[in-house]
Enzyme design. Sequence first.
Site, PDB file in Angstrom:
ATOM      1  N   SER A 201       0.818  -1.203   0.000  1.00  0.00           N
ATOM      2  CA  SER A 201       0.000   0.000   0.000  1.00  0.00           C
ATOM      3  C   SER A 201       0.858   1.262   0.000  1.00  0.00           C
ATOM      4  O   SER A 201       1.741   1.416  -0.850  1.00  0.00           O
ATOM      5  CB  SER A 201      -0.964  -0.042   1.196  1.00  0.00           C
ATOM      6  OG  SER A 201      -2.004   0.883   1.047  1.00  0.00           O
TER       7      SER A 201
ATOM      8  N   ASP B  54      -8.117  -6.472  -5.190  1.00  0.00           N
ATOM      9  CA  ASP B  54      -7.986  -5.162  -4.536  1.00  0.00           C
ATOM     10  C   ASP B  54      -8.460  -4.069  -5.478  1.00  0.00           C
ATOM     11  O   ASP B  54      -8.118  -4.062  -6.664  1.00  0.00           O
ATOM     12  CB  ASP B  54      -6.518  -4.928  -4.169  1.00  0.00           C
ATOM     13  CG  ASP B  54      -6.275  -3.569  -3.534  1.00  0.00           C
ATOM     14  OD1 ASP B  54      -7.197  -3.043  -2.871  1.00  0.00           O
ATOM     15  OD2 ASP B  54      -5.164  -3.040  -3.689  1.00  0.00           O
TER      16      ASP B  54
ATOM     17  N   HIS C 174      -5.984  -6.758  -1.153  1.00  0.00           N
ATOM     18  CA  HIS C 174      -4.993  -5.710  -0.901  1.00  0.00           C
ATOM     19  C   HIS C 174      -3.862  -6.236  -0.032  1.00  0.00           C
ATOM     20  O   HIS C 174      -2.721  -5.796  -0.150  1.00  0.00           O
ATOM     21  CB  HIS C 174      -5.699  -4.541  -0.205  1.00  0.00           C
ATOM     22  CG  HIS C 174      -4.852  -3.339   0.042  1.00  0.00           C
ATOM     23  ND1 HIS C 174      -4.465  -2.478  -0.959  1.00  0.00           N
ATOM     24  CD2 HIS C 174      -4.328  -2.826   1.191  1.00  0.00           C
ATOM     25  CE1 HIS C 174      -3.737  -1.492  -0.452  1.00  0.00           C
ATOM     26  NE2 HIS C 174      -3.634  -1.690   0.859  1.00  0.00           N
TER      27      HIS C 174
END
EC number: 3.4.16.6
Length: 625
Positions: free
Chosen positions: A193, A390, A452
């Site tokens: 991320s 994601d 994710h």
Amino acid sequence: MFSSISRGFAKSETGDTFSFSFKSSWLLSLLVLWGPPLTTAKSAADYYVRSLPGAPDGPLLKMHAGHIEVDPQNNGNLFFWHYQNRHIANRQRTVIWLNGGPGCSSMDGALMEVGPYRLKDNLTLEYNEGSWDEFANLLFVDQPVGTGFSYVNTDSYLHELDEMSAHFIIFLDKFFELFPEYEGDDIYLAGESYAGQHIPYIAKAILDRNKNAVSPWNLRGLLIGNGWISPADQYPSYLTFAYEEGLIKEDSRTAKSLEVLQSVCQSKLETGGKDRIHIGDCETVLQELLSKTLDSDNKCYNMYDIRLRDTVPSCGMNWPQDLKDVKPYLRRADVVKALNINPEKKSGWEECSGAVSSSFLPQKSVPAVQLLPSLLESGISVLLFSGDKDLICNHVGTEQLINNMKWGGGVGFETSPGVWAPRHDWTFEGEPAGIYQHARNLTYVLLYNSSHMAPYDLPRQTRDMLDRFMKVDIASIGGSPADSRIDGEKLPQTSVGGHPNSTAAEEQEKERMKQAEWKAYAKSGEAVLVVVIIGVSVWGFFIWRSRQRHRRYQGLYHEDVSGASVLERFHNKRSGQDVEAGDFDESELDDLHSPDMAREHYTVGEDSDEDDVNRQHQRTTINPS
């Protein structure tokens, strides 16, 4: 520690003041001279995790945890949790894991993704069979300051990526001073991320440091999962991904309204926005996409895993489900104590800090994608991996990033002008696992059926991916290798699960630890203790010999038995304690654990730091991760 020692010299056993001779005054001066380092400087033993509440049966994994100060002026401290590798392959490696946010704790990674333990409930840990600590030392860091267990004065949160990376270099310098045995490891920076911004900046800072360093750090590779690396490529990908996954129908009323917002975003990108990391008009696209795709129960898509739904306005912020156990576990008083959390950390652990996130809005920092070409060209290997479910940092944006990036004499995955590296099908243990693609130091892996947080969904597959990227050679280790294939061809062997070390590997590790031993002593202050003990011994021997020599001269030397009691009390005081443990008294060790903690597991003697020496002469919207 100094106070413990000096108290041994203050009084005789009967309470009478001990009258020092010239020689004992010399010894006291020596102790005073060395006193401050002994009381203020931390050693590795101060970070040793002696027990971990809820750990599985058996010996505890070798780990250290605690705070390292990086900004004394603003009380800035970073928290780390380090695990020693369980098995030794062909090289010593350290993987440093960072979560994103910004401002989200790397304890997400430690307890929900790549760490050796996962929570069965908020009281019980169980082993993670795909843990990344099998063939690499594993270091989790809560950063920037104010994140997770880390802390800083509330008026001193960071704003720029250069500030963050400068803090991280200070952290690593001090970490390696405490643990010099790891400084020569191959280093891999990993995370997901918003760590897609942090990692390249830290990598650049390491290379800059190495230019003038006496001991350069061996940075070998970067691993970034579902990374927020290139906003200019990621922002336009939301609609494309939504169309491909059937979240929105093209040409629908919803699609048209979102395309209007997308055009505003694109205009911002074309007028200077490509050098920005956060663009408010582009953030609106995702927010509106989520609000316009509610189901009959008024639930939105989970932006981190589109296979799931969540309540409005969370839309994924309540995920993963393990989070409900992680927070209460990390707020337990016994866990806080076990992880050596400083008393200055007043607030309990939070997954993501709103204060850190709202402050960390870089205005001067360029997107990290602009740093990747030079890193690749310097010889650093980079692995970008994406979970295919994601939305927020989706694989479409990552693939577009690669296609647009120029490095090493080519564009994207070109192998020659106009010719691109092929995509290879990857299977793991007989099941389709994803796609591999590689060119000029860059590897891309698309992981099927993952979110994710890909390691959360696919721990074994992502461990296999890690081992291949690091080129782990398990030939000397044994065990049953994982069945991992590219285009049907079996790959070099990796293994997932517990296996014994080979004798050769153990001997190599012993030799490496032996070479680092004296350096560790000198930096942790143990050498000082050795000098003091030697001084006491020499002085005691001198006094004894003098008394023996002149015993026949009556009245010339009066024998003071308190001298012997000093050495005896000193010996009794220190015996049974870790030599690195300073003034950590055995009674204090007992106080670490309440009587009802019967299920906790303690390390056996041979796993302590002292015995190692003797034995080895050894989550903005990008959050939650």
